[in-house]
Design a protein around this motif. Sequence first.
Motif: not given
Length: 321
Positions: A148-172
């Motif tokens: 749900x977070x990946x989908x909701x943030x995808x347009x604004x933040x096309x780059x992301x990484x998730x490990x366990x219960x922590x995640x990082x979303x980035x414009x870059x």
Amino acid sequence: MGRVKKAAEGGRRWRRLGAWEYATAVAGLLTALLLLFPGLVPNSGPRLGSLLETFLPWLGLVALPLALVALVRRSAVAVGAALVPVVAWTVAYGGAFFADENAAYDLTALQHNVSDGNRDVAGTARALVRERADLVALQEVTDSTREAYRTALAEEYPHHAVVGTVGLWSRHPLVDARPVDIKPQSVPDGWSRGLRATARTPHGEVAVYVAHLPSVRVAATGFTTARRDESARLLAAAIRAEEVERLVLLGDLNSTTEDRGLDPVRSQLHAPEDPFAFSWPASRPLARIDQVLARSARVTQVATLGRTGSDHLPVRARISF
């Protein structure tokens, strides 16, 4: 005899007043001393030092009952005693009110523990997107909410990484994303709350760490920080070994930057000068335990945002290289 009796009564009244003055003066001086030198409180055993440092800015409220005593007793000494912690608080924290809100910055980062009990994931994601930050770090991302977070943030933040219960979303673009082992030995396997990735920003490569240190509790035995402190030492070791010079740490560290339990991490990184912008609990914030820290950079401003479906408030920070 009448004069002697009145003199004796006056003496007793003076002694009572003297005791009030003495107690007020001691309380005022002790409060000021702790505000300026909290390290005087030992941290062995029940971790009273860490407990004090977690809520240290609130210690200034001791001046209020001291001022009330001064008003009731009409004592100049009591007035002075009430002013001493006020002066100490101003020395310790007054500079935060003069921070330049228009200071230049290069990146904006959001840090948010979204809560594994969050019932408004979509609303939380929308609130984060509205800030248009460069980096967004989340904790307590569960198996059921990750997509749900990946989908909701995808347009604004096309780059992301998730490990366990922590995640990082980035414009870059993000490269070299990998787990960071910050698990205390006493925690069962499968506990994964640390990651790092290299963000390729317009200002060059930045190592971005996302961490969620173990929770602490106030119990009959004291302030239970052993696991958190162990995890902080592991995180500090990873940061020390990081080869990318510019580094940003985003995380729910379950601690304020004044808490000596975070010293292994804090000693390597720059923290914002503003100790306020309290992020927890969301309903009545008492401390900022959600942190944005940096190396070879400065965190020029930090602020909390409005409530989401979490028990934490999101923290926004501006970073200058």
